[in-house]
Write a protein that holds these residues in place. Sequence first.
Motif, mmCIF file in Angstrom:
data_model
loop_
_atom_site.group_PDB
_atom_site.id
_atom_site.type_symbol
_atom_site.label_atom_id
_atom_site.label_comp_id
_atom_site.label_asym_id
_atom_site.label_seq_id
_atom_site.Cartn_x
_atom_site.Cartn_y
_atom_site.Cartn_z
ATOM 1 N N VAL A 1 -1.632 -0.276 5.447
ATOM 2 C CA VAL A 1 -1.785 -0.795 4.084
ATOM 3 C C VAL A 1 -1.493 0.311 3.081
ATOM 4 C CG1 VAL A 1 -3.506 -2.495 4.786
ATOM 5 C CG2 VAL A 1 -4.266 -0.299 3.866
ATOM 6 N N ILE A 2 -0.969 -0.090 1.941
ATOM 7 C CA ILE A 2 -0.642 0.891 0.902
ATOM 8 C C ILE A 2 -1.605 0.799 -0.274
ATOM 9 C CG2 ILE A 2 1.037 -0.624 -0.244
ATOM 10 C CD1 ILE A 2 2.689 1.901 -0.861
ATOM 11 N N ASN A 3 -2.287 -0.322 -0.444
ATOM 12 C CA ASN A 3 -3.278 -0.462 -1.522
ATOM 13 C C ASN A 3 -4.700 -0.295 -1.009
ATOM 14 O OD1 ASN A 3 -1.902 -0.713 -3.910
ATOM 15 N ND2 ASN A 3 -1.916 -2.940 -3.968
ATOM 16 N N GLU A 4 -5.161 -1.266 -0.217
ATOM 17 C CA GLU A 4 -6.559 -1.200 0.187
ATOM 18 C C GLU A 4 -6.866 -2.136 1.339
ATOM 19 O OE1 GLU A 4 -5.731 -4.385 -1.778
ATOM 20 O OE2 GLU A 4 -6.431 -3.121 -3.423
ATOM 21 N N ILE A 5 -7.961 -1.851 1.995
ATOM 22 C CA ILE A 5 -8.592 -2.806 2.889
ATOM 23 C C ILE A 5 -9.896 -3.227 2.235
ATOM 24 C CG2 ILE A 5 -9.372 -0.823 4.265
ATOM 25 C CD1 ILE A 5 -9.937 -2.724 6.556
ATOM 26 N N VAL A 6 -10.145 -4.544 2.245
ATOM 27 C CA VAL A 6 -11.372 -5.081 1.660
ATOM 28 C C VAL A 6 -12.153 -5.773 2.764
ATOM 29 C CG1 VAL A 6 -12.334 -6.695 -0.029
ATOM 30 C CG2 VAL A 6 -10.208 -5.482 -0.539
ATOM 31 N N ILE A 7 -13.440 -5.474 2.855
ATOM 32 C CA ILE A 7 -14.309 -6.235 3.755
ATOM 33 C C ILE A 7 -15.305 -6.959 2.868
ATOM 34 C CG2 ILE A 7 -16.002 -6.152 5.619
ATOM 35 C CD1 ILE A 7 -13.690 -3.244 5.238
ATOM 36 N N ASP A 8 -15.227 -8.294 2.876
ATOM 37 C CA ASP A 8 -16.134 -9.048 2.012
ATOM 38 C C ASP A 8 -16.708 -10.246 2.748
ATOM 39 O OD1 ASP A 8 -14.197 -11.042 1.951
ATOM 40 O OD2 ASP A 8 -13.489 -10.520 -0.057
ATOM 41 N N ARG A 9 -17.423 -11.087 1.996
ATOM 42 C CA ARG A 9 -18.127 -12.180 2.653
ATOM 43 C C ARG A 9 -17.234 -13.386 2.900
ATOM 44 N NH1 ARG A 9 -19.806 -15.439 -1.827
ATOM 45 N NH2 ARG A 9 -19.877 -14.239 -3.755
ATOM 46 N N SER B 1 -5.820 2.534 -6.210
ATOM 47 C CA SER B 1 -6.903 2.779 -7.177
ATOM 48 C C SER B 1 -6.655 2.076 -8.502
ATOM 49 C CB SER B 1 -7.114 4.281 -7.404
ATOM 50 O OG SER B 1 -6.075 4.832 -8.190
ATOM 51 N N THR B 2 -5.432 1.605 -8.734
ATOM 52 C CA THR B 2 -5.175 0.837 -9.952
ATOM 53 C C THR B 2 -5.283 -0.665 -9.711
ATOM 54 O OG1 THR B 2 -2.821 0.937 -9.441
ATOM 55 C CG2 THR B 2 -3.647 2.542 -11.006
ATOM 56 N N ALA B 3 -5.629 -1.047 -8.487
ATOM 57 C CA ALA B 3 -5.682 -2.468 -8.160
ATOM 58 C C ALA B 3 -7.146 -2.924 -8.055
ATOM 59 C CB ALA B 3 -4.905 -2.721 -6.866
ATOM 60 N N TYR B 4 -7.528 -3.481 -6.951
ATOM 61 C CA TYR B 4 -8.846 -4.101 -6.821
ATOM 62 C C TYR B 4 -9.971 -3.093 -7.051
ATOM 63 C CZ TYR B 4 -12.039 -7.685 -4.924
ATOM 64 O OH TYR B 4 -13.015 -8.633 -4.751
ATOM 65 N N SER B 5 -9.794 -1.885 -6.547
ATOM 66 C CA SER B 5 -10.828 -0.852 -6.707
ATOM 67 C C SER B 5 -11.164 -0.633 -8.179
ATOM 68 C CB SER B 5 -10.341 0.458 -6.075
ATOM 69 O OG SER B 5 -11.201 1.517 -6.397
ATOM 70 N N LEU B 6 -10.158 -0.664 -9.028
ATOM 71 C CA LEU B 6 -10.375 -0.470 -10.464
ATOM 72 C C LEU B 6 -11.208 -1.608 -11.043
ATOM 73 C CD1 LEU B 6 -9.469 1.454 -12.825
ATOM 74 C CD2 LEU B 6 -7.736 -0.252 -13.321
ATOM 75 N N SER B 7 -10.897 -2.833 -10.628
ATOM 76 C CA SER B 7 -11.676 -3.992 -11.096
ATOM 77 C C SER B 7 -13.140 -3.870 -10.703
ATOM 78 C CB SER B 7 -11.123 -5.287 -10.485
ATOM 79 O OG SER B 7 -9.879 -5.609 -11.044
ATOM 80 N N ALA B 8 -13.382 -3.248 -9.546
ATOM 81 C CA ALA B 8 -14.757 -3.128 -9.065
ATOM 82 C C ALA B 8 -15.441 -1.877 -9.597
ATOM 83 C CB ALA B 8 -14.762 -3.132 -7.538
ATOM 84 N N GLY B 9 -14.770 -1.132 -10.488
ATOM 85 C CA GLY B 9 -15.422 0.006 -11.131
ATOM 86 C C GLY B 9 -14.997 1.368 -10.621
ATOM 87 N N GLY B 10 -13.990 1.430 -9.758
ATOM 88 C CA GLY B 10 -13.543 2.721 -9.226
ATOM 89 C C GLY B 10 -12.762 3.526 -10.256
ATOM 90 N N SER B 11 -12.637 4.806 -9.997
ATOM 91 C CA SER B 11 -11.858 5.680 -10.874
ATOM 92 C C SER B 11 -10.379 5.567 -10.543
ATOM 93 C CB SER B 11 -12.286 7.144 -10.683
ATOM 94 O OG SER B 11 -13.577 7.365 -11.188
ATOM 95 N N LEU B 12 -9.542 5.990 -11.483
ATOM 96 C CA LEU B 12 -8.116 6.114 -11.232
ATOM 97 C C LEU B 12 -7.869 7.399 -10.454
ATOM 98 C CD1 LEU B 12 -7.026 5.119 -14.819
ATOM 99 C CD2 LEU B 12 -6.544 3.827 -12.738
ATOM 100 N N VAL B 13 -7.054 7.316 -9.408
ATOM 101 C CA VAL B 13 -6.808 8.478 -8.564
ATOM 102 C C VAL B 13 -5.306 8.722 -8.505
ATOM 103 C CG1 VAL B 13 -7.137 9.487 -6.278
ATOM 104 C CG2 VAL B 13 -8.835 7.895 -7.181
ATOM 105 N N GLU C 1 2.425 7.715 -17.214
ATOM 106 C CA GLU C 1 3.153 6.685 -17.971
ATOM 107 C C GLU C 1 2.848 5.289 -17.434
ATOM 108 O OE1 GLU C 1 7.188 8.048 -17.753
ATOM 109 O OE2 GLU C 1 6.710 9.802 -18.992
ATOM 110 N N ALA C 2 2.730 5.182 -16.114
ATOM 111 C CA ALA C 2 2.462 3.860 -15.527
ATOM 112 C C ALA C 2 1.081 3.354 -15.923
ATOM 113 C CB ALA C 2 2.592 3.915 -14.005
ATOM 114 N N VAL C 3 0.057 4.219 -15.871
ATOM 115 C CA VAL C 3 -1.285 3.724 -16.219
ATOM 116 C C VAL C 3 -1.410 3.462 -17.720
ATOM 117 C CG1 VAL C 3 -2.438 4.708 -14.201
ATOM 118 C CG2 VAL C 3 -2.376 6.013 -16.334
ATOM 119 N N SER C 4 -0.727 4.237 -18.532
ATOM 120 C CA SER C 4 -0.769 3.984 -19.978
ATOM 121 C C SER C 4 -0.097 2.661 -20.291
ATOM 122 C CB SER C 4 -0.054 5.104 -20.738
ATOM 123 O OG SER C 4 -0.636 6.347 -20.446
#
Lengths: 335, 335, 335, 335
Positions: free
Chosen positions: A182-190, A224-236, A317-320
Amino acid sequence: SLVQTATGVRELAKRIGQATIKVDLRSVLIVTKARDNSLIVLTRQLAMWLIKTRGICVYVDAKLRLSKRFNAEGMLAEEPRAETNLRYWTPELTRTMPDLFDLVLTLGGDGTVLYTSWLFQRIVPPVLAFSLGSLGFLTNFAYTDHELHLNRVFDEGININLRMRFTCSVHKGGHQTETFEVINEIVIDRGPSPWISMLELYGNNHLLTKVQADGLILSTPTGSTAYSLSAGGSLVHPEIPAISVTPICPHTLSFRPMLLPDSMLLKVSVPGGARNTAWASFDGRHRVELRSGDYVTVTASQYPFPTVTAGPMDYIEAVSRTLKWNVREQQKPFK
Amino acid sequence: SLVQTATGVRELAKRIGQATIKVDLRSVLIVTKARDNSLIVLTRQLAMWLIKTRGICVYVDAKLRLSKRFNAEGMLAEEPRAETNLRYWTPELTRTMPDLFDLVLTLGGDGTVLYTSWLFQRIVPPVLAFSLGSLGFLTNFAYTDHELHLNRVFDEGININLRMRFTCSVHKGGHQTETFEVINEIVIDRGPSPWISMLELYGNNHLLTKVQADGLILSTPTGSTAYSLSAGGSLVHPEIPAISVTPICPHTLSFRPMLLPDSMLLKVSVPGGARNTAWASFDGRHRVELRSGDYVTVTASQYPFPTVTAGPMDYIEAVSRTLKWNVREQQKPFK
Amino acid sequence: SLVQTATGVRELAKRIGQATIKVDLRSVLIVTKARDNSLIVLTRQLAMWLIKTRGICVYVDAKLRLSKRFNAEGMLAEEPRAETNLRYWTPELTRTMPDLFDLVLTLGGDGTVLYTSWLFQRIVPPVLAFSLGSLGFLTNFAYTDHELHLNRVFDEGININLRMRFTCSVHKGGHQTETFEVINEIVIDRGPSPWISMLELYGNNHLLTKVQADGLILSTPTGSTAYSLSAGGSLVHPEIPAISVTPICPHTLSFRPMLLPDSMLLKVSVPGGARNTAWASFDGRHRVELRSGDYVTVTASQYPFPTVTAGPMDYIEAVSRTLKWNVREQQKPFK
Amino acid sequence: SLVQTATGVRELAKRIGQATIKVDLRSVLIVTKARDNSLIVLTRQLAMWLIKTRGICVYVDAKLRLSKRFNAEGMLAEEPRAETNLRYWTPELTRTMPDLFDLVLTLGGDGTVLYTSWLFQRIVPPVLAFSLGSLGFLTNFAYTDHELHLNRVFDEGININLRMRFTCSVHKGGHQTETFEVINEIVIDRGPSPWISMLELYGNNHLLTKVQADGLILSTPTGSTAYSLSAGGSLVHPEIPAISVTPICPHTLSFRPMLLPDSMLLKVSVPGGARNTAWASFDGRHRVELRSGDYVTVTASQYPFPTVTAGPMDYIEAVSRTLKWNVREQQKPFK
């Protein structure tokens, strides 16, 4: 002397991240949504331009082979070299023979880049991502200027950013059942169930914490600009070798997101005796149910995802541009 | 092959972070608050034990030389080797001759470790931090077991963690005026003035963003559990080569904390024409006023701070213990 | 029956918040920055228009009495009624005789509205806030359409929103020294000192919590879009009778912002024996030092601040427009 | 005078929230988990004590009528008044004849109180919640002291807090299909589907915002310590008449939680043409699928939930105790 070695290693890592590479481009692969009619036309134009002006091999999606709109026969009629230089790729080919391709061009949005990551589950050729509309996080080249950009690539070389991927292995009922890059994330949820079991997070086989939450996101810097950001993570920044651990709606107020080194082997398990199952998903695509005792391991992949950068400040530039990161609205003054 | 090199470098970095080092310990320096009476007694006992059982040189604070409570003469009477082996350090000595010391022992809290970082503005010997009460972030060895811990150090060696420091240079009126090594963070805020000027943040001489906020924190991974955390930053494992950029009360909702690679040269400036000044502080100690046109540069230091680790999960244990990171209170069940 | 009464009271509160009031407008006060030349011209035009078309009394800033640009004599020459109807206000007059004015018009930005709140420390006439540029939180009428808006006010009446203010009393050395009405917030922070004492927060004379932080913000609903928001507070609709308690960079991860009922008497004190002082500021204007034993009390004021609303969705429009609250950037599609 | 009325209404609201009520207690209902053996024994003891010492009617769960462990016959033998005073409730009875009960006693945790809210979908008698273990948010009386607490209730009266509930109406396919009273929150999320449609949030029939997120929480003040808190919402004191709007993992950085007045009629809809469905759940219990065009309306209920308070600082004590709100761990000092 340990310090000197460490400093040297850091310096080395820095240079690797900034090198300009002259690539001997003999074969290019084009990825796009094969069913979108306007994209078929663009793919055809791009392939013709590459064959005509540069005389290189171009691989297009095998689904276009019989497309009337693509009209491969017309291409052969117009440009004899297309006979040998126009080729077709299949997911099978990208998986098994990635070394065939010197460069991948994507036409579309960030989703097309994610799809490219799925196509190449092992070695990935450098990827240059064209955007057809607004530039995105990963699509940092405007297609309207594609000839300019490509001529530069051929004549001057490319700078690439080795984006971390995760190798995620699913273990169910005591056996490893599947592996995903994976290039974005792995999510484990309910998943569909209203309740989640407590999850356990291990690092290098030590229990780091027990997770009571809607879910847990393990994200790469790219993610870090995808789901993690929505859940409150920092930009990395993508050059940082770190794994973001971000809980989704945690039950404790103190469960702040944490960054762990990418040298750590992470494991997320559904503890024995758990009443509810959990669901793992990989770059938002695949969904796997985890029952009591099942687990997923996550490590930094040996197969990073090399993206061509448009400039040294690409990321900022991308995050701005895309997130409006700290962008203040201009107020209209009084005239 | 670029990928292989990158993977090799990453592997190398990982091994450096986990090596056990056998140190030939011939000289140890003890840092503590010299004015605390109970600490004077402990320092004396520890120095005697080291000289008697290990026959090594022990440097204590020069302020103790004439202390009645320390009673250096009594030590000489009790142990003749103290004549040569009991020595005294001054800030001047630690600054200019750091190679004299094979190991630093600190007695006290995290503040004593920060003070040690200030003493060694260039090369830092490995630091083993004893806590006299609850263990802290940096004080991960209980003094109650100090003989056990020290015997292990002498007999088996140490594992160290090279904690990143920043080299911060202040430029005022066109000249570099001061340079500080910090282990936690540099903060640029409005100081005593009710308003702050807009700040400008540059990375590798490109403008990253304009900051309208109460202030800006640039934090090392070590500092990520300190002020940066209060301001909303993520926890960053000390092995990650990243700089946390955390705004204090920013004016835009989108100014999420960001992690930048430690290879980046950062600069924070008060723009020309600004009406208000800003104040920089370094590990919460020194305060420097920055006027219009002044700036501070921040880079990963060549002189990291090596701390002796108590075990592979040191960091997680510290954040669980000290921050109650994701610790759930046990609820009293009904009996 | 208790429930019925409570429901009745709630219904009553709702109706009060939505009533259209027909005001008999005989006297209007104009507030603006008296030193801004372009504003002097606008003030003059507005005053003339009101006197000429409506024949009412208009109070302008006494600083304009002798202004050449304002040219009061020219007004008298042009419009004889100005002799009686053009009047001058001073801060003294607004403080002591607020009943003289049926309506206040402000020309400028949100700062001009805050200044109006300072002028009226007791009863406040309804305030209609014109913006000269972009609309703000409080400046919800565009000056470009001022004749339209004012004609509606005269002919149809106004809807007003009673914005809560706080009455803040400072107690130093055992005596009440000062009292302020604030419309945004009171902040207690460390001011120029690098460290803050622990603060104590009391509600109805019970200790609610001890505060270790850079500071504490007690905010009205109106202030919830200002400093409180920067510090992580929620947005609070101005009709809600609540006090936002928002810590600035707290030392504990669990110090989440809290809303308390406006019926609660709050007190923030610097505990006896504290080594450092704290500083209170009121709507960002006044700064008062609090020493050990000093405290500030905060209650919902008997003198709310009535603002004229531009429509039922005023608030949502203001936060969308000004904060870009949940506004998604339109992405440019491919053509 | 508008201001005076508003102030009077506020004062009235305040007094209602603090009144001590002398209730003529003739009939008490006990709610507990009827299948838990230890709870059956406690219920029996409590019922007997109430009948014997106070001679009142006690309603217990009809499931206990034939329970051997409850042993109703034994009670009749021991206490003849049980013949008339021991009665049985069913969900049907609580729904249709709530006026039968002067007080509800719950034995268990917060879940038992939530269940009580479900039993009484219209008028709710005052509820006194006993905790059998640690005190919770809603269970603020320790059962170990139940005789003390109940004697006080009989002899001195009770203070109650009217906790807001929501009336939630589901509209599917153009018809209202169901109505629920909730005391914590209504959640609209993506349920089992990996993607959610955009939701639309309306206030008083005006579009407030379009929601792109994992879901949306509309929470009462009571629910502000539950799911809303996990999603980043503020704590809201139960006396505040406000609705918390908290997004779950929103796609924009600026979607800060917002509090709206409880006089506002809210509506959450799945827009026409949406490809995915959404799922509404009510206090975490019931799950209803919403398709394109379906919606839910939410208003402050006419039937609040009256809870008996243990003291004036009930709420603060509950959040400190249960959430460790701003509670600092005591550090072990050195001895």
